[in-house]
Design a protein around this motif. Structure first.
Motif, PDB file in Angstrom:
ATOM      1  N   ASP A  85       2.630   7.064   1.772  1.00  0.00           N
ATOM      2  CA  ASP A  85       3.575   5.987   1.460  1.00  0.00           C
ATOM      3  C   ASP A  85       3.297   4.747   2.311  1.00  0.00           C
ATOM      4  OD1 ASP A  85       4.790   7.568  -0.429  1.00  0.00           O
ATOM      5  OD2 ASP A  85       6.477   8.150   0.852  1.00  0.00           O
ATOM      6  N   LEU A  86       2.961   4.935   3.580  1.00  0.00           N
ATOM      7  CA  LEU A  86       2.639   3.789   4.440  1.00  0.00           C
ATOM      8  C   LEU A  86       1.422   3.037   3.901  1.00  0.00           C
ATOM      9  CD1 LEU A  86       3.115   4.917   8.169  1.00  0.00           C
ATOM     10  CD2 LEU A  86       4.486   3.312   6.856  1.00  0.00           C
ATOM     11  N   TRP A  87       0.417   3.786   3.487  1.00  0.00           N
ATOM     12  CA  TRP A  87      -0.764   3.141   2.911  1.00  0.00           C
ATOM     13  C   TRP A  87      -0.420   2.426   1.601  1.00  0.00           C
ATOM     14  CZ3 TRP A  87      -4.224   7.935   4.122  1.00  0.00           C
ATOM     15  CH2 TRP A  87      -4.833   7.762   5.378  1.00  0.00           C
ATOM     16  N   GLN A  88       0.474   3.045   0.827  1.00  0.00           N
ATOM     17  CA  GLN A  88       0.844   2.469  -0.457  1.00  0.00           C
ATOM     18  C   GLN A  88       1.656   1.182  -0.299  1.00  0.00           C
ATOM     19  OE1 GLN A  88      -0.148   3.534  -3.459  1.00  0.00           O
ATOM     20  NE2 GLN A  88       0.973   1.907  -4.530  1.00  0.00           N
ATOM     21  N   THR A  89       2.586   1.193   0.630  1.00  0.00           N
ATOM     22  CA  THR A  89       3.500   0.044   0.791  1.00  0.00           C
ATOM     23  C   THR A  89       2.953  -1.024   1.729  1.00  0.00           C
ATOM     24  OG1 THR A  89       4.661   1.117   2.634  1.00  0.00           O
ATOM     25  CG2 THR A  89       5.489   1.540   0.393  1.00  0.00           C
ATOM     26  N   GLY A  90       1.977  -0.628   2.553  1.00  0.00           N
ATOM     27  CA  GLY A  90       1.428  -1.576   3.514  1.00  0.00           C
ATOM     28  C   GLY A  90       2.312  -1.809   4.726  1.00  0.00           C
ATOM     29  N   LYS A  91       3.334  -0.966   4.912  1.00  0.00           N
ATOM     30  CA  LYS A  91       4.263  -1.130   6.046  1.00  0.00           C
ATOM     31  C   LYS A  91       3.724  -0.417   7.296  1.00  0.00           C
ATOM     32  CE  LYS A  91       8.348  -1.586   3.080  1.00  0.00           C
ATOM     33  NZ  LYS A  91       9.671  -1.032   2.714  1.00  0.00           N
ATOM     34  N   TRP A  92       2.551  -0.820   7.671  1.00  0.00           N
ATOM     35  CA  TRP A  92       1.840  -0.186   8.784  1.00  0.00           C
ATOM     36  C   TRP A  92       2.125  -0.956  10.079  1.00  0.00           C
ATOM     37  CZ3 TRP A  92      -1.258   4.167   8.167  1.00  0.00           C
ATOM     38  CH2 TRP A  92      -2.045   4.540   9.258  1.00  0.00           C
ATOM     39  N   ASP A  93       2.580  -0.238  11.101  1.00  0.00           N
ATOM     40  CA  ASP A  93       2.842  -0.865  12.396  1.00  0.00           C
ATOM     41  C   ASP A  93       1.550  -0.816  13.214  1.00  0.00           C
ATOM     42  OD1 ASP A  93       3.635  -1.686  14.875  1.00  0.00           O
ATOM     43  OD2 ASP A  93       5.359  -0.333  15.025  1.00  0.00           O
ATOM     44  N   GLY A 315      -7.244   4.018   9.756  1.00  0.00           N
ATOM     45  CA  GLY A 315      -6.437   2.864  10.124  1.00  0.00           C
ATOM     46  C   GLY A 315      -5.571   2.384   8.980  1.00  0.00           C
ATOM     47  N   THR A 316      -5.273   1.105   8.984  1.00  0.00           N
ATOM     48  CA  THR A 316      -4.384   0.511   7.988  1.00  0.00           C
ATOM     49  C   THR A 316      -4.870   0.750   6.565  1.00  0.00           C
ATOM     50  OG1 THR A 316      -3.971  -1.240   9.595  1.00  0.00           O
ATOM     51  CG2 THR A 316      -3.189  -1.613   7.357  1.00  0.00           C
ATOM     52  N   HIS A 317      -6.177   0.661   6.388  1.00  0.00           N
ATOM     53  CA  HIS A 317      -6.790   0.891   5.086  1.00  0.00           C
ATOM     54  C   HIS A 317      -7.886   1.933   5.259  1.00  0.00           C
ATOM     55  CE1 HIS A 317      -4.655  -2.621   3.570  1.00  0.00           C
ATOM     56  NE2 HIS A 317      -5.132  -3.316   4.590  1.00  0.00           N
ATOM     57  N   PRO A 318      -7.677   3.157   4.767  1.00  0.00           N
ATOM     58  CA  PRO A 318      -8.688   4.199   4.958  1.00  0.00           C
ATOM     59  C   PRO A 318     -10.017   3.811   4.315  1.00  0.00           C
ATOM     60  CG  PRO A 318      -7.053   4.882   3.342  1.00  0.00           C
ATOM     61  CD  PRO A 318      -6.531   3.632   3.972  1.00  0.00           C
ATOM     62  N   ARG A 319     -11.085   4.161   4.973  1.00  0.00           N
ATOM     63  CA  ARG A 319     -12.423   3.838   4.482  1.00  0.00           C
ATOM     64  C   ARG A 319     -12.674   4.464   3.113  1.00  0.00           C
ATOM     65  NH1 ARG A 319     -17.290   5.997   8.069  1.00  0.00           N
ATOM     66  NH2 ARG A 319     -16.315   7.929   7.374  1.00  0.00           N
ATOM     67  N   ASN A 320     -12.198   5.695   2.943  1.00  0.00           N
ATOM     68  CA  ASN A 320     -12.343   6.408   1.665  1.00  0.00           C
ATOM     69  C   ASN A 320     -11.182   7.389   1.572  1.00  0.00           C
ATOM     70  OD1 ASN A 320     -12.958   8.032  -0.531  1.00  0.00           O
ATOM     71  ND2 ASN A 320     -15.111   8.272  -0.007  1.00  0.00           N
ATOM     72  N   ARG A 321     -10.233   7.112   0.702  1.00  0.00           N
ATOM     73  CA  ARG A 321      -9.039   7.943   0.615  1.00  0.00           C
ATOM     74  C   ARG A 321      -9.357   9.358   0.138  1.00  0.00           C
ATOM     75  NH1 ARG A 321      -3.206   5.701  -1.285  1.00  0.00           N
ATOM     76  NH2 ARG A 321      -3.986   4.036   0.063  1.00  0.00           N
TER      77      ARG A 321
END
Length: 352
Positions: A85-93, A315-321
């Protein structure tokens, strides 16, 4: 000489670990990252002493409890669903340090020793289940091989067993197998080499090898259950544990056909969805083996992510999900908190 070098490496690693831990290196290095921990077994000392278990496959129950207490203090611990969900919404601290706890294979000791610790500390975790094994007495083939060879290391039968093992391995692997047979009775590390060789074989050949060893050695694999049953799965599901797929049969995906891969993906997912548990649509590749085509199949079957055994953090954007990196945790390299935190930092780490 070999043992002296090994002791020197261990002492060096320990010294570096204490120094890194003293300056809180993990707090800086893991800021804005997520460490997905990969466990297999959690065992007592007594269980380790009486089982044929590979060093890279377990942590002691006391060590696991210490690690989870450290994780709770150091990280924002997420369920796998929360991570997605964090990856989906972009609400990464970007100032937070995130952690997800995972277990591969669904071992019974996860329920007996790990779950009580997680429940007491209020920590979520995900267990990846090979659905054909749940509620059965089936053993994974590497453990059957390890059990047979451990039994063969009887002092009274040593020479006879060398000859029997050599004969079996010569038929399957040729001269190289015969040479390995000599080592297997005296060197437990040779068992790991044989298991690695077998990972390249079709399932029917592995079963033939196990059957031949059992006959030649006059040893049978115990029928005691080593994997969780559905009642235990449902209990853990109500206590904060989610479950993902580890295939049906635990076959290595790169050794089977695309249609068989599809069947493993679809049928295991179907079983888990119908089980009435907290299911998370994440796939765990058996042994970590995957390729671009298999990743695409997992995505096409509705999985939202897949985990590998490649060492690293995300990290915020996984290299390969569909090839998420994890940090493999096992007792021989993480038996103290400084070594554990050093492992999380990715320093002096082995692949698994």
């Amino acid at each position: 000489m070999g043992s002296s070098i090994s002791r020197l490496k261990s002492a060096t690693r320990t010294s570096i670990a204490w120094a890194a831990h003293a300056c809180s290196l993990h707090q800086f290095r893991l800021r804005g990252k997520v460490a997905i921990l990969m466990y297999h077994r959690v065992l007592t000392r007594e269980e380790v002493a009486c089982q044929a278990v590979q060093p890279g496959m377990y942590v002691l129950d006391t060590v696991f409890a210490q690690q989870m207490a450290f994780v709770r203090e150091t990280f924002t611990v997420l369920s796998f669903r929360q991570l997605l969900d964090l990856w989906q919404t972009g609400k990464w601290d970007k100032q937070a340090r995130y952690c997800v706890v995972t277990f591969d294979d669904g071992w019974l000791d996860n329920y007996r020793h790990a779950y009580p610790v997680l429940k007491r500390l209020g920590l979520p975790a995900t267990i990846f289940l090979p659905t054909d094994y749940v509620s059965t007495n089936q053993w994974f083939w590497p453990d059957r091989i390890a059990h047979l060879l451990r039994s063969a290391r009887s002092a009274e039968q040593g020479i006879k067993h060398v000859q029997q093992i050599e004969r079996v391995l010569l038929n399957l692997f040729g001269v190289a197998g015969e040479s390995l047979g000599k080592a297997l009775v005296n060197d437990e590390r040779a068992t790991d080499q044989l298991i690695d060789w077998c990972k390249e074989l079709p399932k029917d050949q592995i079963e033939m090898l196990i059957a031949a060893l059992a006959v030649e050695l006059g040893v049978s694999v115990p029928v005691e259950r080593v994997v969780v049953n559905w009642e235990e799965v449902r209990e853990m599901s109500q206590g904060g544990i989610s479950f993902g797929s580890h295939s049906c049969s635990h076959r290595i995906m790169t050794t089977i056909s695309p249609s068989e891969v599809s069947q493993e993906l679809e049928q295991s997912e179907c079983v888990l969805q119908r089980a009435g548990i907290d299911y998370v649509p994440v796939f765990c590749y058996p042994n970590g083996n995957n390729d671009v085509a298999i990743q695409a199949q997992a995505k096409a079957h509705g999985y939202e992510a897949a985990v590998s055994v490649q060492m690293g953090v995300e990290g915020t954007h996984p290299r390969n999900r569909f090839a998420l990196r994890r940090v493999g945790i096992h007792n021989d390299v993480t038996y103290s908190i400084p070594l554990f935190s050093l492992r999380l930092c990715g320093l002096l780490s082995r692949t698994k």
